[in-house]
Scaffold this motif. Structure first.
Motif, PDB file in Angstrom:
ATOM      1  N   ILE A   1       0.810  -1.280   0.026  1.00 18.88           N
ATOM      2  CA  ILE A   1       0.004   0.022   0.013  1.00 18.88           C
ATOM      3  C   ILE A   1       0.870   1.149  -0.045  1.00 18.88           C
ATOM      4  O   ILE A   1       1.551   1.617   0.858  1.00 18.88           O
ATOM      5  N   LYS A   2       0.870   1.996  -1.028  1.00 22.37           N
ATOM      6  CA  LYS A   2       1.491   3.367  -1.079  1.00 22.37           C
ATOM      7  C   LYS A   2       0.514   4.393  -0.408  1.00 22.37           C
ATOM      8  O   LYS A   2       0.949   5.445   0.493  1.00 22.37           O
ATOM      9  N   GLU A   3      -0.708   4.600  -0.796  1.00 23.17           N
ATOM     10  CA  GLU A   3      -1.622   5.450  -0.179  1.00 23.17           C
ATOM     11  C   GLU A   3      -2.921   4.975   0.172  1.00 23.17           C
ATOM     12  O   GLU A   3      -3.542   3.970  -0.616  1.00 23.17           O
ATOM     13  N   ILE A   4      -3.651   5.293   1.232  1.00 25.98           N
ATOM     14  CA  ILE A   4      -5.022   4.787   1.479  1.00 25.98           C
ATOM     15  C   ILE A   4      -5.803   6.018   2.320  1.00 25.98           C
ATOM     16  O   ILE A   4      -5.125   6.452   3.161  1.00 25.98           O
ATOM     17  N   ASP A   5      -7.182   6.128   2.062  1.00 27.49           N
ATOM     18  CA  ASP A   5      -7.703   7.146   2.617  1.00 27.49           C
ATOM     19  C   ASP A   5      -9.243   6.677   2.889  1.00 27.49           C
ATOM     20  O   ASP A   5      -9.748   5.874   1.983  1.00 27.49           O
ATOM     21  N   ILE A   6      -9.554   6.853   3.978  1.00 29.76           N
ATOM     22  CA  ILE A   6     -11.137   6.319   4.143  1.00 29.76           C
ATOM     23  C   ILE A   6     -11.613   7.919   4.411  1.00 29.76           C
ATOM     24  O   ILE A   6     -11.339   8.575   5.395  1.00 29.76           O
ATOM     25  N   ASN A   7     -12.405   8.370   3.457  1.00 25.03           N
ATOM     26  CA  ASN A   7     -12.871   9.836   3.608  1.00 25.03           C
ATOM     27  C   ASN A   7     -14.154   9.878   2.819  1.00 25.03           C
ATOM     28  O   ASN A   7     -14.258   9.712   1.458  1.00 25.03           O
ATOM     29  N   PRO A   8     -15.408   9.901   3.274  1.00 23.20           N
ATOM     30  CA  PRO A   8     -15.673  10.379   4.866  1.00 23.20           C
ATOM     31  C   PRO A   8     -15.710   8.814   5.708  1.00 23.20           C
ATOM     32  O   PRO A   8     -16.007   7.662   5.230  1.00 23.20           O
ATOM     33  N   LEU A   9     -15.128   8.716   6.921  1.00 24.83           N
ATOM     34  CA  LEU A   9     -15.350   7.846   7.816  1.00 24.83           C
ATOM     35  C   LEU A   9     -16.309   8.582   8.813  1.00 24.83           C
ATOM     36  O   LEU A   9     -16.000   9.469   9.395  1.00 24.83           O
ATOM     37  N   LEU A  10     -17.380   7.936   9.078  1.00 20.35           N
ATOM     38  CA  LEU A  10     -18.491   8.441   9.682  1.00 20.35           C
ATOM     39  C   LEU A  10     -18.600   8.002  11.204  1.00 20.35           C
ATOM     40  O   LEU A  10     -18.684   6.608  11.481  1.00 20.35           O
ATOM     41  N   ALA A  11     -18.427   8.669  11.953  1.00 19.38           N
ATOM     42  CA  ALA A  11     -18.219   8.593  13.617  1.00 19.38           C
ATOM     43  C   ALA A  11     -19.601   8.818  14.000  1.00 19.38           C
ATOM     44  O   ALA A  11     -20.137   9.973  13.989  1.00 19.38           O
ATOM     45  N   GLN A  12     -20.315   7.675  14.583  1.00 21.02           N
ATOM     46  CA  GLN A  12     -21.711   7.810  15.072  1.00 21.02           C
ATOM     47  C   GLN A  12     -21.520   7.491  16.582  1.00 21.02           C
ATOM     48  O   GLN A  12     -20.560   6.830  17.068  1.00 21.02           O
ATOM     49  N   THR A  13     -22.829   7.564  17.176  1.00 25.21           N
ATOM     50  CA  THR A  13     -22.868   7.011  18.723  1.00 25.21           C
ATOM     51  C   THR A  13     -23.090   5.483  18.471  1.00 25.21           C
ATOM     52  O   THR A  13     -23.251   4.771  17.398  1.00 25.21           O
ATOM     53  N   PRO A  14     -23.224   4.689  19.727  1.00 23.12           N
ATOM     54  CA  PRO A  14     -22.974   3.516  19.754  1.00 23.12           C
ATOM     55  C   PRO A  14     -24.436   2.978  19.132  1.00 23.12           C
ATOM     56  O   PRO A  14     -24.509   1.803  18.522  1.00 23.12           O
TER      57      PRO A  14
END
Length: 905
Positions: free
Chosen positions: A688-701
């Motif tokens: 892996i040269k580059e890796i992006d998670i965008n968007p990573l959605l952060a939510q409540t449990p």
């Protein structure tokens, strides 16, 4: 059945072995190649400095054209010197240095300082010359400082192997600089300020001896209490981080690194012949290994002095006590601007201050005790705030006023010079009128500064340093995750490479994340309108259609995203629009995903390569405006839960993630674990040269936790697929399953930081006899299980040592460590020491033999030349195991130990 070794116990130094750099810092004989009678020449200055500061050894001038220099017999060549030579100082033209180095190796010289310039800083020709010299030196274990350097001083030893103007004062600061010119300036400054040094080193362009070597050496040096560094380029990043992380816990390492701006970085690269990496990445690297970075030379030495005098603060809350409002406000501004906080005075502290201060005191922090404050008022107020539980440090400010007695007040403050876990700083303003008071405070180990805002800045640097160290040695929580699906990863990569691509499609990228159990939004691939409708019907409306392309990553830019599609007709139209938005060679279908309600925060999580540090992680505010907000933190992989949380804490979005304005906090524990899994993916998959998670959605449990909505992955070409992390990750290849003689199953695996609670319990299973056989003296259980000691045992650098534990899981799922075996590399060599310690209940079960077999196999895989152990004569069982596995035994009469040795090469 316990094997003695030195390196395993940080509190126990059994052997008095010579350091590999002693030939440079403590030579018994020195040859000056290029010595000269010519006034003003480097060769003459070097020789004069050596004989003017007697170090107790012999100096040999080398010059083929003279019989004597400065009244000392000269030799035509190094080989003409009849006696052994420890250190060669070389001051000849660059083209001749290669032959001089060959003469050194033939003579058996173990240390050299190359003063000469004209190497890699001049380009390809100089680089080739360096490589020739390096190959010759490494083949014969010759250590080299330089080239293009000022030289080395050891003031305590009386060695001035430089062409500087004077010998540094002896002291407790080890100073290393990449700039010879800065060395001379610092030397002049040190005489004015009466600052002394344990070592004064101009490191030059680091052909051989690098930052890591010198940090290791000064870390072991009893005269060195702190290490300060002027750095232009980091060189071998892995060596620096490894050495700094080991030494930083016991000795502060403070760095000023030039090249923060792009123009300065380019100038530094030109000067040192090295490439400059990202400055933000360097900051992340320093945080990871506990190094404190400062911006000015003043801060460099201020921090070295105060960290030697005062304890590190536990937090960022400062109490300011002053006899004038203005300086208190200045200090407050400086404090808050750099992340510090004013301590909130406890109710009992306020009440106590009400009892001892005039009515009109400030009733808050800063504590203004008014301009007419006398020594008694100062002392009474300090006595109360010193006990405040909400404070992490104390700054006392004095401005000379009509009723002020700076000297008497300094005497009062001196009584509080050592508060438990709280540094005390002072700002005595007023120049000559407060000089005597400043001296009293400095003599009492209270650091004084002329201006209160500078004092607040020093406190900020102190707590940041403390914060970094706490992050390294805070025991992380172990959350056992599922094993990644390595077969799926291999299938994905093979498919991409067969297609002669390096860019993964979104669908492939999410498959990769799923293989590491990173949650992703459900994503289905469709290559026709009919298939897209069927997939949408299966998922349920509304849905999102996105372009699936092997060449285009930013789909929104080309109209490749269609949102909130509510029925089959809208899906058909959206499919056609996406297909028409790009040329046929860029269209490989669409992905179909549910249209999620974005009830959370859009984050970005990614990794890219730094030329010096390898893979670097990024976390922060994500979404389409990620470049606008630029709210992100960097870190080096691998992460554990503690490091993951520290990475999140560095961002502004973290405050929102904890819950703000009535909103519930997101699932921070799950987000921590996701970062840990992502870092595992990065270090385990060097393709892996580059890796992006965008968007990573952060939510409540309740909303489902964090989920990757989109991902982008770029691979290296197959030819260049090696991206080595700057910090060696957990060596999973050394995990094995085994059974004791009584069939008890154990997992033999490398130790990890999360094992600290298990190791603490393990020490409760050891008898005094086992402890004595292991350490050659008794160590109480209370001492063995202190957090400070256990961090040195569990938080290891796998580049330097590898400890195996025998981990048994009982029927209830509880884990127990039954034994520990350790292999620690001996500094300056390619050999290692081993040691082991087995629980009394499990001795005689074959575990000692199995440990040693595993350690031998590891040593072979790590390409070590040999293994050694020191065993008490009465420890016959351990000696027999060693003999069975091919070790030779000999008696060391001086140490009264049996030495077991195994040659591997």
């Amino acid at each position: 059945m316990q094997a003695q070794t030195v390196t395993n116990d940080p509190a126990h130094d059994f052997l008095g072995t010579r350091q590999p750099l002693d030939a440079i810092f403590a030579p018994k004989s020195v040859a000056v190649i290029g010595a000269s009678e010519k006034k003003g020449s480097v060769g003459r200055t070097l020789l004069w400095n050596l004989i003017s500061n007697p170090f107790g050894g012999t100096v040999y001038p080398v010059n083929p054209k003279r019989n004597s220099i400065l009244g000392i017999k000269a030799y035509a060549s190094l080989n003409a010197i009849p006696d052994p030579v420890d250190l060669a100082i070389i001051a000849t033209p660059a083209p001749s240095v290669s032959q001089v180095i060959k003469d050194c190796t033939y003579k058996g010289v173990k240390g050299a300082i190359i003063i000469s310039a004209g190497f890699k800083e001049i380009g390809e020709q100089g680089i080739a010359l360096e490589q020739e010299i390096k190959a010759e030196a490494q083949a014969h274990n010759l250590r080299i400082v330089g080239p293009n350097c000022l030289g080395v001083m050891n003031p305590h030893y009386g060695l001035n192997a430089t062409f500087g103007s004077a010998m540094a004062l002896p002291g407790n600061v080890g100073f290393i600089s990449q700039s010879g010119a800065l060395c001379t300036s610092i030397l002049d400054w040190s005489f004015r300020e009466n600052v002394g040094f344990s070592a004064f080193v101009s490191i030059g362009s680091m052909l051989d001896v690098n930052w890591g070597d010198l940090i290791d050496y000064l870390g072991d040096d009893p005269n060195t209490h702190s290490i300060v560094i002027y750095m232009e380029s980091i060189g071998d990043a892995r060596s620096f981080l490894s050495a700094a992380r080991e030494v930083a816990l016991t000795k502060p390492i403070i760095v000023i690194k030039s090249g923060r701006t792009s123009a300065a970085a380019q100038a530094a690269a030109s000067h040192t012949g090295a490439l400059a990496g990202s400055d933000d990445v360097l900051d992340a690297a320093f945080r990871r290994c506990g190094v404190l970075r400062v911006d000015t030379i003043d801060d460099l030495f201020n921090l070295a002095e105060i960290l030697a005098k005062q304890p590190r603060p536990k937090g960022n809350r400062l109490t300011i006590l002053t006899n004038a409002g203005g300086p208190g406000v200045l200090a407050t501004d400086a404090l808050i601007r750099r992340g510090g906080k004013l301590a909130e005075l406890a109710p009992e502290t306020i009440q106590a201050l009400n009892d001892c201060l005039p009515t009109h005191w400030s009733h808050g922090n800063p504590i203004d005790i008014l301009g007419d404050a006398d020594p008694q008022r100062y002392e009474s107020a300090i006595a109360q705030v010193a006990k405040d539980p909400n404070s992490d440090g104390l700054l006392v400010i004095l401005t000379p006023q009509a009723m002020t007695n700076p000297t008497k007040i300094a005497e009062s403050l001196s009584n509080f010079s050592q508060l438990q876990g709280k540094p005390v700083l002072a700002s005595w303003m007023g120049g000559n009128s407060v000089e005597q008071g400043e001296k009293l405070l400095n003599d009492a180990n209270i650091f004084t500064l002329p201006y209160p805002d500078t004092a607040a800045q020093v406190f900020n640097l102190m707590w940041r340093y403390s914060y970094n160290l706490q992050g390294i040695y805070e025991t992380p929580i172990l959350r056992e995750g599922r094993k990644p699906d390595y077969q799926q990863v291999e299938t994905i990569f093979s498919q991409v490479y067969r297609s002669q691509r390096t860019l993964l499609t979104e669908y492939e990228s999410k498959q990769l994340l799923n293989a590491y159990h990173i949650p992703t939004v459900e994503t289905r691939l469709a290559t026709s309108i009919e298939e897209a409708v069927n997939q949408a019907n299966a998922i349920g409306y509304p849905v999102v259609l996105k372009l699936s392309s092997e060449t285009i990553t930013h789909k929104t830019d080309v109209g490749g995203v269609q949102l909130n599609l509510k029925n089959a007709t809208e899906v058909e139209v959206a499919y056609q629009q996406i297909q028409n938005s790009v040329s046929p060679e860029h269209f490989q279908g669409v992905t179909v995903q549910p249209m999620l309600k974005l009830d959370g925060y859009e984050l970005i999580l990614g990794s890219s390569l730094d030329p010096q540090f390898g893979p670097v992680l990024l976390f922060g505010t994500g979404g389409s405006l990620v470049e606008v907000f630029q709210d992100r933190a960097l870190a080096l992989p691998p992460l554990n839960t503690t490091l993951a949380r520290r990475m999140m804490e560095q961002t502004r979005i973290y405050q929102a993630l904890q819950g703000v304005r009535g909103r519930t906090a997101v699932d921070l524990e799950a987000l921590e674990q996701l970062l840990v899994q992502f870092s595992q993916l990065v270090v385990e998959q060097p393709q892996i040269k580059e890796i992006d998670i965008n968007p990573l959605l952060a939510q409540t449990p309740e909303a489902g936790g964090s989920i990757a909505l989109d991902a982008r992955v770029v691979l290296h070409d197959q030819v260049t697929s090696d991206s080595k992390p700057a910090i060696r990750p957990y060596p999973t290849q050394y995990i094995t399953q085994w059974q004791l003689k009584d069939k008890t199953p154990v997992t033999i695996r490398p130790i990890r930081p999360e094992d600290e609670p298990l190791i603490r319990s393990f020490h409760g299973t050891l008898s005094e006899e086992s402890v004595y056989l292991r350490y050659a003296h008794l160590i109480s259980q209370a001492h063995r299980i202190t957090h400070t000691r256990l961090t040195r045992i569990c938080f290891i650098d796998y580049d330097r040592e590898l400890a195996l534990v025998a981990d048994h899981e009982d029927a209830s799922g509880n884990h127990y460590i039954l034994g520990v075996g350790r292999l620690s590399q001996i500094k300056g060599s390619n050999q290692a020491e081993f040691g082991m310690l087995i629980s009394d209940h499990y001795q005689g079960q074959g575990l000692g033999t199995k440990f040693l077999q595993q350690l031998i196999n590891i040593a072979k895989q790590e390409e070590l030349e040999g293994i050694i152990a020191y065993i008490l004569p009465e420890n016959r069982p351990m000696q027999k195991i060693c003999q069975r596995l091919g070790f030779t035994l000999r008696k060391d009469t001086e140490e009264e130990m049996m030495v077991a040795e195994l040659t591997l090469k």
